[in-house]
Design an enzyme around this catalytic site. Structure first.
Site, PDB file in Angstrom:
ATOM      1  N   TYR A 160      28.616   6.644 -22.992  1.00 31.54           N
ATOM      2  CA  TYR A 160      27.916   6.516 -24.284  1.00 31.54           C
ATOM      3  C   TYR A 160      27.058   7.759 -24.554  1.00 31.54           C
ATOM      4  O   TYR A 160      26.799   8.127 -25.706  1.00 31.54           O
ATOM      5  CB  TYR A 160      27.086   5.220 -24.301  1.00 31.54           C
ATOM      6  N   LYS A 167      20.443   6.604 -29.979  1.00 29.57           N
ATOM      7  CA  LYS A 167      20.013   5.207 -30.216  1.00 29.57           C
ATOM      8  C   LYS A 167      18.580   5.010 -29.719  1.00 29.57           C
ATOM      9  O   LYS A 167      17.809   4.271 -30.343  1.00 29.57           O
ATOM     10  CB  LYS A 167      20.951   4.211 -29.536  1.00 29.57           C
TER      11      LYS A 167
HETATM   12  P1  NAD Z   1      32.335   1.866 -38.227  1.00 27.71           P
HETATM   13  O1  NAD Z   1      33.143   3.052 -37.847  1.00 27.71           O
HETATM   14  O2  NAD Z   1      33.013   0.782 -38.926  1.00 27.71           O
HETATM   15  O3  NAD Z   1      31.040   2.307 -39.041  1.00 27.71           O
HETATM   16  C1  NAD Z   1      30.389   3.536 -38.865  1.00 27.71           C
HETATM   17  C2  NAD Z   1      30.055   4.030 -40.253  1.00 27.71           C
HETATM   18  O4  NAD Z   1      29.275   5.249 -40.190  1.00 27.71           O
HETATM   19  C3  NAD Z   1      31.310   4.355 -41.079  1.00 27.71           C
HETATM   20  O5  NAD Z   1      31.320   3.615 -42.274  1.00 27.71           O
HETATM   21  C4  NAD Z   1      31.164   5.836 -41.380  1.00 27.71           C
HETATM   22  O6  NAD Z   1      31.678   6.201 -42.652  1.00 27.71           O
HETATM   23  C5  NAD Z   1      29.639   5.982 -41.341  1.00 27.71           C
HETATM   24  N1  NAD Z   1      29.240   7.381 -41.259  1.00 27.71           N
HETATM   25  C6  NAD Z   1      29.552   8.301 -40.314  1.00 27.71           C
HETATM   26  N2  NAD Z   1      29.073   9.512 -40.672  1.00 27.71           N
HETATM   27  C7  NAD Z   1      28.429   9.344 -41.866  1.00 27.71           C
HETATM   28  C8  NAD Z   1      27.734  10.210 -42.742  1.00 27.71           C
HETATM   29  N3  NAD Z   1      27.604  11.525 -42.498  1.00 27.71           N
HETATM   30  N4  NAD Z   1      27.182   9.684 -43.875  1.00 27.71           N
HETATM   31  C9  NAD Z   1      27.294   8.368 -44.158  1.00 27.71           C
HETATM   32  N5  NAD Z   1      27.969   7.501 -43.369  1.00 27.71           N
HETATM   33  C10 NAD Z   1      28.529   7.988 -42.236  1.00 27.71           C
HETATM   34  O7  NAD Z   1      31.723   1.346 -36.820  1.00 27.71           O
HETATM   35  P2  NAD Z   1      30.651   0.221 -36.468  1.00 27.71           P
HETATM   36  O8  NAD Z   1      30.889  -0.076 -35.031  1.00 27.71           O
HETATM   37  O9  NAD Z   1      30.705  -0.864 -37.457  1.00 27.71           O
HETATM   38  O10 NAD Z   1      29.279   1.015 -36.554  1.00 27.71           O
HETATM   39  C11 NAD Z   1      28.178   0.601 -37.371  1.00 27.71           C
HETATM   40  C12 NAD Z   1      26.894   0.735 -36.563  1.00 27.71           C
HETATM   41  O11 NAD Z   1      26.876  -0.240 -35.532  1.00 27.71           O
HETATM   42  C13 NAD Z   1      26.710   2.083 -35.880  1.00 27.71           C
HETATM   43  O12 NAD Z   1      25.338   2.451 -35.932  1.00 27.71           O
HETATM   44  C14 NAD Z   1      27.082   1.772 -34.435  1.00 27.71           C
HETATM   45  O13 NAD Z   1      26.497   2.663 -33.504  1.00 27.71           O
HETATM   46  C15 NAD Z   1      26.492   0.391 -34.321  1.00 27.71           C
HETATM   47  N6  NAD Z   1      26.941  -0.399 -33.185  1.00 27.71           N
HETATM   48  C16 NAD Z   1      28.269  -0.587 -32.973  1.00 27.71           C
HETATM   49  C17 NAD Z   1      28.664  -1.335 -31.871  1.00 27.71           C
HETATM   50  C18 NAD Z   1      30.132  -1.543 -31.576  1.00 27.71           C
HETATM   51  O14 NAD Z   1      30.469  -1.881 -30.437  1.00 27.71           O
HETATM   52  N7  NAD Z   1      31.022  -1.375 -32.547  1.00 27.71           N
HETATM   53  C19 NAD Z   1      27.717  -1.910 -31.005  1.00 27.71           C
HETATM   54  C20 NAD Z   1      26.374  -1.710 -31.283  1.00 27.71           C
HETATM   55  C21 NAD Z   1      25.981  -0.950 -32.368  1.00 27.71           C
END
Ligand code: NAD
Length: 260
Positions: A160, A167
């Protein structure tokens, strides 16, 4: 007090496709009667986000571009939102990015550019958006800002790497922003979701092992879903959470509590 968001308006940042956590949040908020405004990054995303937004039971679909690395675009987007709806009651910030090659192997190999990029998109962006909301007085009746974090900011999670460091910075920002915005009745909280198979998660080295470990060791012996995260966001957006700010709620089937 109930979980109805009838008559309230929320901005959702970070829907990429139907697997996105932001989409889980959108569905929970929409079912509770909220009006939603979506932002997306880059033209490539627009069609997907529009199609998804149109599939919800909303009177009007508002979808706006907002590349979070561009301060002028952030200001323009939120000014447009103010012009269209006057004020908002909450915002879901579900945005993160790091170079794929830095989400594998040793953290030591993180480059300066990669470090800055991950922090700019995944952490600073929350502060940038919160400041624009405050400067435009967009949450003039108070509100709730919810961001997405992960255990990798609190503990070492293999591969990670720089995203974990970003984070940790995001988690600290949540507390400082909660303090700055509390006097305006704006609450700022984070949800720490367990691993969920999304577009972003695919970029993390060995992600399948993380899923397997969670299923085996989490007290609930299973993974969590976008819908479960969405329902927790719904709670944080609602008046039921009116006394909660600066907090991180783990939605991870209890995995963060497990020791050896
Ligand atoms: P996802 O890929 O569906 O979403 C990530 C989003 O970030 C996308 O819509 C992308 O367009 C956007 N993004 C990236 N660069 C950008 C920019 N320059 N301007 C605007 N938007 C931008 O993936 P996700 O897993 O749904 O991620 C959403 C959040 O949840 C993130 O912060 C991720 O770290 C967090 N998260 C995810 C998990 C997991 O296991 N999937 C676990 C904990 C936290």
């Amino acid at each position: 007090m109930n979980l109805s968001l009838e008559g309230k308006t929320y901005v959702i940042m970070g829907v990429a496709n139907k697997r996105s956590i932001a989409w889980g949040i959108s569905q929970s908020l929409s079912k509770a009667g909220a009006k939603l405004i979506f932002t997306y990054a880059g033209e490539r995303m627009e069609k997907n986000v529009r199609q998804l937004a149109d599939s919800l039971d909303q009177e009007e679909t508002i979808v706006l571009p907002c590349d979070i690395t561009d301060d002028a675009e952030i200001e323009k987007t939120f000014q447009d939102i103010k012009d269209k709806v006057g004020h908002i009651d909450g915002l879901a910030h579900c945005i993160a990015f790091a170079n794929k090659e830095e989400l594998d192997g040793d953290y030591l190999n993180t480059t300066r550019d990669g470090f800055m990029l991950a922090h700019s998109i995944s952490s600073y962006s929350l502060t940038a958006v919160a400041k624009v909301i405050r400067d435009l007085d967009l949450m003039k009746e108070g509100g709730s800002i919810v961001t997405m974090t992960y255990l990798g900011g609190e503990r070492i999670v293999k591969n990670y790497n720089v995203m974990g460091v970003a984070k940790a910075s995001l988690d600290a920002s949540v507390q400082y922003l909660a303090n700055d915005l509390g006097k305006e009745s704006i609450r700022v909280n984070a949800i720490s979701a367990g691993p969920i198979r999304t577009l972003s998660a695919k970029g993390i080295g060995g992600f399948n092992d993380v899923l397997q470990e969670m299923e085996e060791k989490a007290p609930l012996n299973r993974l969590v879903t976008q819908e479960e995260v969405g329902d927790t966001a719904l709670f944080l957006m609602s008046d039921l959470a009116r006394g909660i700010t600066g907090e991180t709620i783990h939605v991870d089937a209890g995995y963060n509590k497990v020791g050896l």
